[in-house]
Motif scaffolding. Structure first.
Motif, PDB file in Angstrom:
ATOM      1  N   GLY C  90       0.815  -1.349   0.052  1.00 33.95           N
ATOM      2  CA  GLY C  90      -0.146  -0.008   0.067  1.00 33.95           C
ATOM      3  C   GLY C  90       0.765   1.301  -0.006  1.00 33.95           C
ATOM      4  N   ALA C 102      -3.250  11.121   2.688  1.00 37.05           N
ATOM      5  CA  ALA C 102      -3.314  10.219   3.698  1.00 37.05           C
ATOM      6  C   ALA C 102      -1.997  10.049   4.730  1.00 37.05           C
ATOM      7  N   ARG C 170      -0.732   5.231   9.308  1.00 30.46           N
ATOM      8  CA  ARG C 170      -2.112   6.011   9.739  1.00 30.46           C
ATOM      9  C   ARG C 170      -2.391   5.481  10.958  1.00 30.46           C
ATOM     10  N   THR C 174      -7.884   4.062   9.518  1.00 32.41           N
ATOM     11  CA  THR C 174      -8.184   3.055   8.181  1.00 32.41           C
ATOM     12  C   THR C 174      -6.927   3.603   7.113  1.00 32.41           C
ATOM     13  N   TYR C 176      -6.288   4.161   3.504  1.00 29.66           N
ATOM     14  CA  TYR C 176      -7.089   4.068   2.492  1.00 29.66           C
ATOM     15  C   TYR C 176      -6.276   4.645   1.170  1.00 29.66           C
ATOM     16  N   GLY C 177      -6.974   4.614   0.111  1.00 31.81           N
ATOM     17  CA  GLY C 177      -6.482   5.125  -1.191  1.00 31.81           C
ATOM     18  C   GLY C 177      -5.455   3.972  -1.900  1.00 31.81           C
ATOM     19  N   ARG C 180      -6.355  -0.011  -7.063  1.00 32.36           N
ATOM     20  CA  ARG C 180      -6.897  -1.397  -7.114  1.00 32.36           C
ATOM     21  C   ARG C 180      -6.027  -1.883  -8.388  1.00 32.36           C
ATOM     22  N   THR C 254      -8.197  -2.241  -1.089  1.00 32.91           N
ATOM     23  CA  THR C 254      -7.818  -0.604  -1.431  1.00 32.91           C
ATOM     24  C   THR C 254      -7.842   0.067  -0.078  1.00 32.91           C
ATOM     25  N   ALA C 255      -8.672  -0.495   1.043  1.00 31.31           N
ATOM     26  CA  ALA C 255      -8.672   0.144   2.354  1.00 31.31           C
ATOM     27  C   ALA C 255      -8.611  -1.079   3.259  1.00 31.31           C
ATOM     28  N   SER C 257      -7.248  -1.746   7.812  1.00 30.10           N
ATOM     29  CA  SER C 257      -6.670  -1.018   9.086  1.00 30.10           C
ATOM     30  C   SER C 257      -6.004  -2.283   9.916  1.00 30.10           C
TER      31      SER C 257
END
Lengths: 242, 294, 354
Positions: C90, C102, C170, C174, C176-177, C180, C254-255, C257
């Motif tokens: 990621g 982010a 983060r 979560t 994210y971003g 895909r 794509t997201a 935690s």
């Protein structure tokens, strides 16, 4: 007292005992001899209930079928096994070992009283245990541990005492002492099955003897007759070796 | 930081961790089971107390009821699930207890949902006393008293009573104990009941501290208990005492020392230390048990 | 009797047998992949998300099996490797604009790399493998209970670090971003490759050593096999595969935690491997297929999709109870230690059949 009729058993797929039969009268002593791996210990485990038969029957006192009884129930019926390698509880004191041995008594009327009597009896039979009663089992010598193992088994007031290699690893003097104790028990009328690899001492004690090899009975008869060295050699090593 | 205060706080926390470790260690000593479900038993005490309180009964009666329920739960788990596994490898037992923890947790989720439920505590427990040298809360005093009582009680029970003797015999050699007509099922049931009682007593202190219970709150107590027994050594009273106290002092000291960005790493430091201990002594500081918590 | 497809248990192998065993395992995996692709086409991609999820679990289960199967040790720590893969992938592929929003505090040298799907995936696996290599020499000394507890500790530590390393991850929020980058096809290609790697390892000298250590550490040590080293390679390879699975999971979700890769992930992993048989790659595949569909059906029921509505938590209940039942009734799993094997004509030997 004990009757085995064509009993077979084993571990996994390996057969350890093959159609073994025996009868043992009350007050008699049977010596079970044979080389390593002959199935001697398996025979005792079978009688004690640690090993289930594949086929054949085990009867106690002529009629009662032993098969449905587990180890504990057989102890309550008076069948007690003194296991190979002594297996005393090293983390328990000598007296605690004896008290564990007398567990079966607690289920009977006057259990606590009989436990006390049992302890006294054990200490008079083996004075050394009285001296060490509060010490840990691990502090005993090999011979003393064997005595404790026998005394522990006696606590359950057995009618049939099963002894698995009681002289294993002991000095000759100690082994003689153990067998003197067994002779005293026999004189009191107790029924004994003694398993040994070395034939000398048990044959001096026993009334009858049987010799196992590869799970089969190769010889059965009066103990006196088994003292013939030729017979023993043939039985231990196989006929072709004679 | 005030060293005396650190000592008091560490001792009180250590006492709680010691009790957690005792409950796990006791069961391990007789059947080589490291009970992953232990934390969930503690959580269930919280829920039982929560439900009983809702009926309007007096607090002490609620506690007694929840304790009885916890003991019963532990016995039922033992007889229905753990005892049929007797003789299986320890790893299988550990995994089975993991499964039990999941089952207990999902039942709690089904019945109580995910949000936290309040666990009531008498105000008196939360007041604290300032002696001038250090502050101590009534709850901390209770933890210390419970821990000490439990220690003395267990020492007596294991060392001086008939059932304690049977526990030690079973722990050393279940097979020979069985040969001597020791009813191992009764011994195991008793040990699980005892472990359940311990879990309930720790839970009392645990939830008085946090004030609420969630279905997923089992991880913290399980983790503390695991770490404590790994530090001290499994299956002995001494190991549980030492492991619990070391962990208690360590955490108290850490919360004083780790400030700012480092404060998020408390568990990391604790586990790093555990790894270090295991590296030097794979059986824990006090080594392996030989029999029955001795 | 000669059967074209059989279950094959461990046996000493000839070089030719080794190759054909690995190849037939990959062949089976390819067939499975094609079946999944076919199913996706036939259903008009309505279940694409479920099927991709299945593919990801296939990778993770195989990765987990490499360790559990060859060392006989259970691990509660493997979700940590999945997590490292996901976060590494990621961070590397986050588009620069997204990175500034982010991850404003991302160290400069990590920003704007964008190496693309495959290098980022490999990097995810590599970071996980690196962690395994670093802590392995310590954890691999332990066996049984102690190892179980320590791997659990590993999970807790990694989770805590991820949550504390806010500039990179983060923290509790979560992540994210993530673009895909991976879909069903990419995931399935990796499944086939990973099955090949796992089988190649299982029947290699190193795999055999690790398994002999698991069976009898003392005997293995006496015949000159290093217990720690042989287990370490299984650990590292297993972490690598799980890391790759994690990276792909990140590219697909794509997201995510830190909580996505915590204790909750241990249970499905454990069941997948135990259900099929923890000594078998084929078992891991079977377990992943069965469990993914079971969880899907349960979720459908829980959300009222089947006309009946059951409270949430029930699907987890079935998993916990299932784990206990497997351990009790069939501790060796469905296949034991056997692998699927397409017997080349004329190579079937007596004793190949279980």
């Amino acid at each position: 007292m004990l009757e085995l009729d064509r009993v077979s058993t084993g571990y996994g797929r390996v057969r350890a005992l093959d159609t073994v039969s025996l009868t043992l009268g009350a007050g008699h002593t049977l010596a079970v001899l044979g080389p390593n791996g002959a199935g001697k210990s398996t025979l005792l485990k079978l009688v004690a209930g640690l090993q289930a038969p594949w086929s054949g029957t085990l009867k106690l006192d002529g009629s009662a079928d032993l098969s449905p009884l587990d180890v504990t129930a057989r102890v309550h019926r008076g069948i007690v096994l003194c296991p190979e390698g002594r297996r005393i509880f090293t983390t328990l004191s000598v007296e605690e070992n004896l008290c564990i041995g007398g567990t079966a008594l607690l289920a009977r009327p006057g259990g606590a009283q009989r436990m006390r009597e049992g302890l006294e009896r054990a200490y008079s039979l083996f004075p050394i245990l009285a001296e060490r009663r509060h010490g840990p089992g691990s502090a005993l010598s090999g011979g003393q541990q064997q005595m404790l193992a026998i005394a522990r088994a006696l606590m359950a007031e057995p009618r049939l005492l099963l002894l698995d290699e009681p002289s294993l690893g002991l000095s000759p003097v100690m082994a003689d002492e153990v067998y003197a104790t067994l002779a005293a028990l026999k004189a009191e009328g107790m029924t004994l099955i003694v398993v040994e690899e070395a034939a000398g001492r048990p044959l001096g004690l026993a009334d009858t003897a049987m010799i196992l090899r590869n799970g089969r009975t190769v010889w059965r008869g009066a103990a006196a007759a088994a003292r013939d060295p030729d017979l023993l050699q043939r039985a231990y090593l196989g006929d072709h070796a004679a | 930081m005030n060293l005396l205060q650190l000592g008091v706080d560490g001792l009180a926390t250590g006492s709680v961790y010691m009790m957690l470790a005792l409950g796990i260690s006791l069961v391990f000593s007789v059947m080589r089971l490291v009970n992953f479900a232990y934390g969930m038993i503690i959580v269930w005490f919280g829920f039982m107390l929560h439900v009983l309180w809702g009926t309007g009964l007096p607090y002490w009666l609620c506690v007694l009821g929840a304790l009885a329920g916890t003991v019963l739960l532990s016995i039922v788990l033992a007889r229905a699930i753990f005892m049929p596994f007797v003789g299986a490898p320890p790893a299988t037992l550990l995994l089975a207890s993991f499964g039990v923890a999941i089952v207990l947790q999902s039942v709690a989720v089904v019945l109580f949902g995910e949000p936290a439920r309040p666990v009531q505590t008498p105000q008196i427990l939360l007041t604290s006393i300032d002696t001038g040298w250090f502050r101590i809360s009534v709850l901390q005093l209770l933890s210390l008293a419970l821990g000490l009582t439990m220690l003395v009680g267990l020492e007596f029970l294991i060392g001086r009573t008939r059932i304690g003797m049977e526990i030690r015999a079973t722990a050393e050699s279940p097979e020979v104990a069985r040969l001597m007509a020791v009813r191992s099922d009764r011994v195991l049931t008793f040990v699980f009941a005892l472990s359940g009682l311990i879990a309930g007593l720790v839970a009392l202190v645990w939830f008085a501290q946090s004030g609420s219970v969630t279905a997923r709150g089992d991880l913290a107590p399980t983790l503390k208990a695991f770490v404590a027994v790994v530090i001290g050594g499994l299956g002995t009273i001494r190991g549980a005492v030492l492991g619990g106290l070391v962990l208690g002092f360590l955490e108290t000291a850490m919360s004083g020392l780790l400030v700012g960005a480092l404060s998020g790493f408390q568990q990391t430091f604790v586990f790093a230390l555990v790894i270090l201990i295991l590296l030097l002594r794979p059986e824990g500081l006090l080594g392996k048990a030989t029999g029955g918590m001795r | 009797m000669r059967r074209p497809l059989q279950l094959r248990s461990d046996a000493p192998l000839t070089p030719g047998g080794y190759m054909s065993l690995v190849a037939s395992g990959m062949g089976i995996a390819a067939l499975l992949a094609l079946a999944i692709l076919g199913l996706n086409l036939a259903t008009g991609a309505r279940f694409a998300s479920l099927l991709t999820n299945l593919g990801l679990w296939l990778i993770i289960a195989v990765g987990f099996q490499v360790f559990v199967g060859s060392t006989g040790t259970i691990s509660f720590g493997h979700p940590a490797f999945v997590a490292l893969g996901a976060y590494t992938g990621g961070i590397l592929t986050l588009p620069p604009a997204m990175q500034r929003i982010a991850l404003p505090d991302l160290p400069g040298w990590l920003a704007g790399l964008d190496p693309g799907l495959w290098p980022a995936t490999i990097a995810g696996g590599a970071v996980a493998a690196l962690l395994a290599l670093l802590i392995g020499p310590i954890v691999m000394r332990l066996t049984g209970i102690a190892a179980g507890i320590m791997t659990f500790g590993l999970l807790v530590i990694v989770n805590e670090m991820i949550r504390a390393a806010t500039p990179l991850t983060r923290g509790n929020a979560t992540f994210y971003g993530v673009p895909r980058l991976a879909g069903l096809t990419e995931v399935l290609v990796v499944v086939v490759l990973v099955v090949g790697i796992a089988l190649a390892y299982k029947f290699s000298r190193w795999g055999l050593r690790a398994r002999s250590v698991a069976q009898d550490p003392v005997a293995a040590e006496m015949s000159g096999i290093s217990v720690v080293t042989s287990r370490l390679w299984a650990f590292v390879l297993s972490a690598f595969i799980c890391g790759i699975g994690g990276a792909l999971m990140g590219f697909f979700l794509t997201a995510f935690s830190a909580q996505s890769f915590y204790v909750g992930m241990v249970l499905p992993m454990m069941i997948m491997v135990l259900l099929g048989g923890m000594n078998s790659v084929a078992g891991a595949l079977t377990g992943a297929v069965l469990l993914t569909f079971w969880e899907y059906v349960m979720r459908l029921i829980e959300t009222g999709g089947m006309g009946i509505s059951l409270p949430p938590g029930l699907s987890q209940l079935t998993l916990g109870a299932g784990l206990i039942a497997i351990l009790f009734f069939r501790p060796s799993g469905l296949w034991g230690s056997r692998e699927f094997f397409i017997a080349p004509v004329g190579q079937t030997r007596k004793g190949d059949n279980p």
